[in-house]
Design a protein around this motif. Structure first.
Motif, PDB file in Angstrom:
ATOM      1  N   TYR A  40       3.825   1.324  -0.116  1.00 45.86           N
ATOM      2  CA  TYR A  40       4.802   0.301   0.292  1.00 45.86           C
ATOM      3  C   TYR A  40       4.316  -1.088  -0.117  1.00 45.86           C
ATOM      4  O   TYR A  40       5.110  -1.951  -0.492  1.00 45.86           O
ATOM      5  CB  TYR A  40       5.062   0.383   1.807  1.00 45.86           C
ATOM      6  CG  TYR A  40       5.851   1.620   2.169  1.00 45.86           C
ATOM      7  CD1 TYR A  40       7.236   1.641   2.033  1.00 45.86           C
ATOM      8  CD2 TYR A  40       5.215   2.788   2.587  1.00 45.86           C
ATOM      9  CE1 TYR A  40       7.963   2.793   2.329  1.00 45.86           C
ATOM     10  CE2 TYR A  40       5.931   3.940   2.879  1.00 45.86           C
ATOM     11  CZ  TYR A  40       7.295   3.933   2.752  1.00 45.86           C
ATOM     12  OH  TYR A  40       8.009   5.072   3.033  1.00 45.86           O
ATOM     13  N   ARG A  41       3.007  -1.279  -0.078  1.00 45.88           N
ATOM     14  CA  ARG A  41       2.451  -2.554  -0.518  1.00 45.88           C
ATOM     15  C   ARG A  41       2.663  -2.748  -2.025  1.00 45.88           C
ATOM     16  O   ARG A  41       2.954  -3.851  -2.484  1.00 45.88           O
ATOM     17  CB  ARG A  41       0.956  -2.613  -0.190  1.00 45.88           C
ATOM     18  CG  ARG A  41       0.681  -2.803   1.285  1.00 45.88           C
ATOM     19  CD  ARG A  41      -0.806  -2.655   1.603  1.00 45.88           C
ATOM     20  NE  ARG A  41      -1.062  -2.885   3.012  1.00 45.88           N
ATOM     21  CZ  ARG A  41      -1.276  -4.083   3.550  1.00 45.88           C
ATOM     22  NH1 ARG A  41      -1.299  -5.154   2.787  1.00 45.88           N
ATOM     23  NH2 ARG A  41      -1.472  -4.209   4.847  1.00 45.88           N
TER      24      ARG A  41
ATOM     25  N   ARG B  95       3.054   5.661   8.853  1.00 45.34           N
ATOM     26  CA  ARG B  95       3.781   5.373  10.092  1.00 45.34           C
ATOM     27  C   ARG B  95       4.705   6.526  10.489  1.00 45.34           C
ATOM     28  O   ARG B  95       5.012   6.720  11.659  1.00 45.34           O
ATOM     29  CB  ARG B  95       4.660   4.120   9.919  1.00 45.34           C
ATOM     30  CG  ARG B  95       3.920   2.847   9.524  1.00 45.34           C
ATOM     31  CD  ARG B  95       3.028   2.375  10.645  1.00 45.34           C
ATOM     32  NE  ARG B  95       2.421   1.060  10.387  1.00 45.34           N
ATOM     33  CZ  ARG B  95       1.457   0.825   9.529  1.00 45.34           C
ATOM     34  NH1 ARG B  95       0.956   1.809   8.808  1.00 45.34           N
ATOM     35  NH2 ARG B  95       0.949  -0.394   9.398  1.00 45.34           N
ATOM     36  N   ASP B  96       5.153   7.281   9.475  1.00 44.11           N
ATOM     37  CA  ASP B  96       6.190   8.302   9.694  1.00 44.11           C
ATOM     38  C   ASP B  96       5.775   9.647   9.107  1.00 44.11           C
ATOM     39  O   ASP B  96       6.614  10.462   8.781  1.00 44.11           O
ATOM     40  CB  ASP B  96       7.491   7.841   9.009  1.00 44.11           C
ATOM     41  CG  ASP B  96       7.308   7.613   7.505  1.00 44.11           C
ATOM     42  OD1 ASP B  96       6.139   7.457   7.067  1.00 44.11           O
ATOM     43  OD2 ASP B  96       8.295   7.604   6.761  1.00 44.11           O
TER      44      ASP B  96
ATOM     45  N   ARG C 265      12.825  -0.400  13.127  1.00 45.58           N
ATOM     46  CA  ARG C 265      13.697  -0.138  11.980  1.00 45.58           C
ATOM     47  C   ARG C 265      14.464   1.162  12.200  1.00 45.58           C
ATOM     48  O   ARG C 265      13.987   2.083  12.858  1.00 45.58           O
ATOM     49  CB  ARG C 265      12.917  -0.132  10.665  1.00 45.58           C
ATOM     50  CG  ARG C 265      12.025   1.040  10.495  1.00 45.58           C
ATOM     51  CD  ARG C 265      11.552   1.219   9.060  1.00 45.58           C
ATOM     52  NE  ARG C 265      10.490   2.197   9.066  1.00 45.58           N
ATOM     53  CZ  ARG C 265       9.211   1.926   8.839  1.00 45.58           C
ATOM     54  NH1 ARG C 265       8.813   0.718   8.541  1.00 45.58           N
ATOM     55  NH2 ARG C 265       8.316   2.898   8.894  1.00 45.58           N
TER      56      ARG C 265
ATOM     57  N   THR D 254      -0.339   5.925   2.420  1.00 44.78           N
ATOM     58  CA  THR D 254       1.061   5.649   2.068  1.00 44.78           C
ATOM     59  C   THR D 254       1.408   4.163   2.251  1.00 44.78           C
ATOM     60  O   THR D 254       2.312   3.661   1.598  1.00 44.78           O
ATOM     61  CB  THR D 254       2.047   6.497   2.905  1.00 44.78           C
ATOM     62  OG1 THR D 254       1.899   6.157   4.290  1.00 44.78           O
ATOM     63  CG2 THR D 254       1.813   7.973   2.708  1.00 44.78           C
ATOM     64  N   GLY D 255       0.653   3.467   3.114  1.00 42.47           N
ATOM     65  CA  GLY D 255       0.867   2.020   3.251  1.00 42.47           C
ATOM     66  C   GLY D 255       0.642   1.319   1.917  1.00 42.47           C
ATOM     67  O   GLY D 255       1.345   0.364   1.572  1.00 42.47           O
TER      68      GLY D 255
ATOM     69  N   ALA E  63       9.735  -2.299   3.405  1.00 46.02           N
ATOM     70  CA  ALA E  63       9.660  -0.882   3.774  1.00 46.02           C
ATOM     71  C   ALA E  63      10.836  -0.431   4.639  1.00 46.02           C
ATOM     72  O   ALA E  63      10.989   0.756   4.909  1.00 46.02           O
ATOM     73  CB  ALA E  63       8.339  -0.606   4.516  1.00 46.02           C
TER      74      ALA E  63
ATOM     75  N   ARG F 228      12.338   3.868   0.904  1.00 45.59           N
ATOM     76  CA  ARG F 228      11.737   4.960   1.677  1.00 45.59           C
ATOM     77  C   ARG F 228      12.040   6.319   1.044  1.00 45.59           C
ATOM     78  O   ARG F 228      11.167   7.182   0.958  1.00 45.59           O
ATOM     79  CB  ARG F 228      12.209   4.942   3.136  1.00 45.59           C
ATOM     80  CG  ARG F 228      11.903   3.649   3.869  1.00 45.59           C
ATOM     81  CD  ARG F 228      11.846   3.830   5.363  1.00 45.59           C
ATOM     82  NE  ARG F 228      10.642   4.537   5.772  1.00 45.59           N
ATOM     83  CZ  ARG F 228       9.452   3.955   5.935  1.00 45.59           C
ATOM     84  NH1 ARG F 228       9.307   2.669   5.749  1.00 45.59           N
ATOM     85  NH2 ARG F 228       8.406   4.673   6.290  1.00 45.59           N
TER      86      ARG F 228
ATOM     87  N   ARG G 206       4.537  -7.148  13.145  1.00 44.75           N
ATOM     88  CA  ARG G 206       4.654  -6.035  12.193  1.00 44.75           C
ATOM     89  C   ARG G 206       4.891  -4.723  12.954  1.00 44.75           C
ATOM     90  O   ARG G 206       5.734  -3.913  12.560  1.00 44.75           O
ATOM     91  CB  ARG G 206       3.397  -5.961  11.322  1.00 44.75           C
ATOM     92  CG  ARG G 206       3.523  -5.059  10.135  1.00 44.75           C
ATOM     93  CD  ARG G 206       2.845  -5.630   8.900  1.00 44.75           C
ATOM     94  NE  ARG G 206       1.405  -5.731   9.034  1.00 44.75           N
ATOM     95  CZ  ARG G 206       0.542  -4.822   8.589  1.00 44.75           C
ATOM     96  NH1 ARG G 206       0.998  -3.736   7.983  1.00 44.75           N
ATOM     97  NH2 ARG G 206      -0.739  -4.975   8.722  1.00 44.75           N
TER      98      ARG G 206
ATOM     99  N   VAL H 162       5.581  -6.811   3.669  1.00 45.22           N
ATOM    100  CA  VAL H 162       5.713  -5.372   3.396  1.00 45.22           C
ATOM    101  C   VAL H 162       6.641  -4.643   4.376  1.00 45.22           C
ATOM    102  O   VAL H 162       7.426  -3.765   3.982  1.00 45.22           O
ATOM    103  CB  VAL H 162       4.313  -4.694   3.307  1.00 45.22           C
ATOM    104  CG1 VAL H 162       3.511  -4.876   4.573  1.00 45.22           C
ATOM    105  CG2 VAL H 162       4.414  -3.233   2.965  1.00 45.22           C
ATOM    106  N   SER H 163       6.592  -5.043   5.628  1.00 48.83           N
ATOM    107  CA  SER H 163       7.380  -4.327   6.618  1.00 48.83           C
ATOM    108  C   SER H 163       8.891  -4.480   6.360  1.00 48.83           C
ATOM    109  O   SER H 163       9.668  -3.535   6.584  1.00 48.83           O
ATOM    110  CB  SER H 163       6.995  -4.836   8.006  1.00 48.83           C
ATOM    111  OG  SER H 163       7.629  -4.094   8.969  1.00 48.83           O
TER     112      SER H 163
ATOM    113  N   ASP I 229       8.122  -2.386  12.491  1.00 47.66           N
ATOM    114  CA  ASP I 229       7.964  -0.979  12.091  1.00 47.66           C
ATOM    115  C   ASP I 229       8.571  -0.032  13.135  1.00 47.66           C
ATOM    116  O   ASP I 229       9.102   1.025  12.803  1.00 47.66           O
ATOM    117  CB  ASP I 229       6.478  -0.632  11.878  1.00 47.66           C
ATOM    118  CG  ASP I 229       5.904  -1.268  10.618  1.00 47.66           C
ATOM    119  OD1 ASP I 229       6.693  -1.697   9.747  1.00 47.66           O
ATOM    120  OD2 ASP I 229       4.673  -1.350  10.504  1.00 47.66           O
TER     121      ASP I 229
END
Ligand code: C5P
Length: 217
Positions: free
Chosen positions: A35-36, A126-127, A181, A31-32, A99, A105, A174, A95-96, A178
């Motif tokens: 977002y990238r 991350r989630d 947020r 999933t990263g 995101a 999201r 980062r 990216v962070s 992350d």
């Protein structure tokens, strides 16, 4: 079943998740990379990371596809192969921030849930365990000390223009961004099993997670 693997930057999630998927005969979803891809598209469109409205319009009209490829996964952005383009330093540094925007999201989580609906997925991010797939049968929180994570990235990068200290600082920033947020931050799901990879090889981590998966089948 579905397997969720979360954790901070550089903990080895994508390599581990890809190998776990291979061994289980499952599909791997990074999933990263999504977002990238959004970050790359925003860069190209000249959208800054504080422009929620423009980002919202951008993601509404963006087609991101992940396909199994030679290097694990091929990423298509509106049909274009951006697998390498999303790994540049410019994208990594931004990216962070991108995101952290809610419309980004919401759109990506929707996509991720669609991809996981038929099960047989190993998804890293991350989630994932805490928010995207709260019902995943196995949740792993993969971590390692920031020094070890930076050192691993350093060896991987082979880039003389960046020092180990710089890399460690960027990774720590980062992580902080992350974790802090407000919308679905990086957090260990209560029912996630913590695996600290600081003293383990990739293959040891993979074997551990595959064993854990089998106990859930
Ligand atoms: O996994 P990777 O390091 O490529 O992810 C890049 C960035 O994408 C993360 O630092 C984080 O800001 C964001 N991300 C996220 N939620 C996810 C996966 C990645 O916010 N599920």
């Amino acid at each position: 079943m579905n397997v969720a693997i979360d954790g901070p930057a550089g903990a080895g999630k994508s390599t581990v998740a890809r190998k776990v998927a291979e061994q289980l005969g499952y599909v791997y979803i990074d999933t990263g990379a999504m977002y990238r891809a959004v970050t790359l598209a925003a860069n190209r469109a000249g959208i800054t990371s504080d422009d929620t409205e423009a980002l919202s319009a951008l993601v509404a009209d963006l087609h991101i596809r992940l396909m199994p490829g030679e290097q694990g996964q091929t990423v298509l952005l509106n049909g274009e192969d951006v697998t390498e383009g999303i790994r540049t330093r410019a994208v990594t540094l931004q990216v962070s921030q991108i995101a952290s925007h809610e419309p980004v999201r919401i759109r990506l989580v929707e996509l991720q849930r669609e991809l996981a609906a038929s099960k047989g997925i190993v998804m890293d991010g991350r989630d994932i365990g805490s928010h995207v797939l709260p019902d995943a049968e196995l949740k792993v929180f993969l971590t390692a000390s920031v020094g070890i994570r930076a050192l691993r990235r350093f060896k991987e990068l082979k880039d003389d223009s960046i020092t180990l200290e710089q890399l460690e600082q960027e990774i720590a920033e980062r992580d902080a961004s992350d974790e802090k947020r407000s919308i679905s931050p990086l957090i260990r799901a209560q029912d996630a099993i913590v695996v600290d990879s600081s003293e383990l090889t990739i293959d040891q981590v993979v074997a551990l997670i595959v064993d854990l998966s089998r106990t859930k089948m």
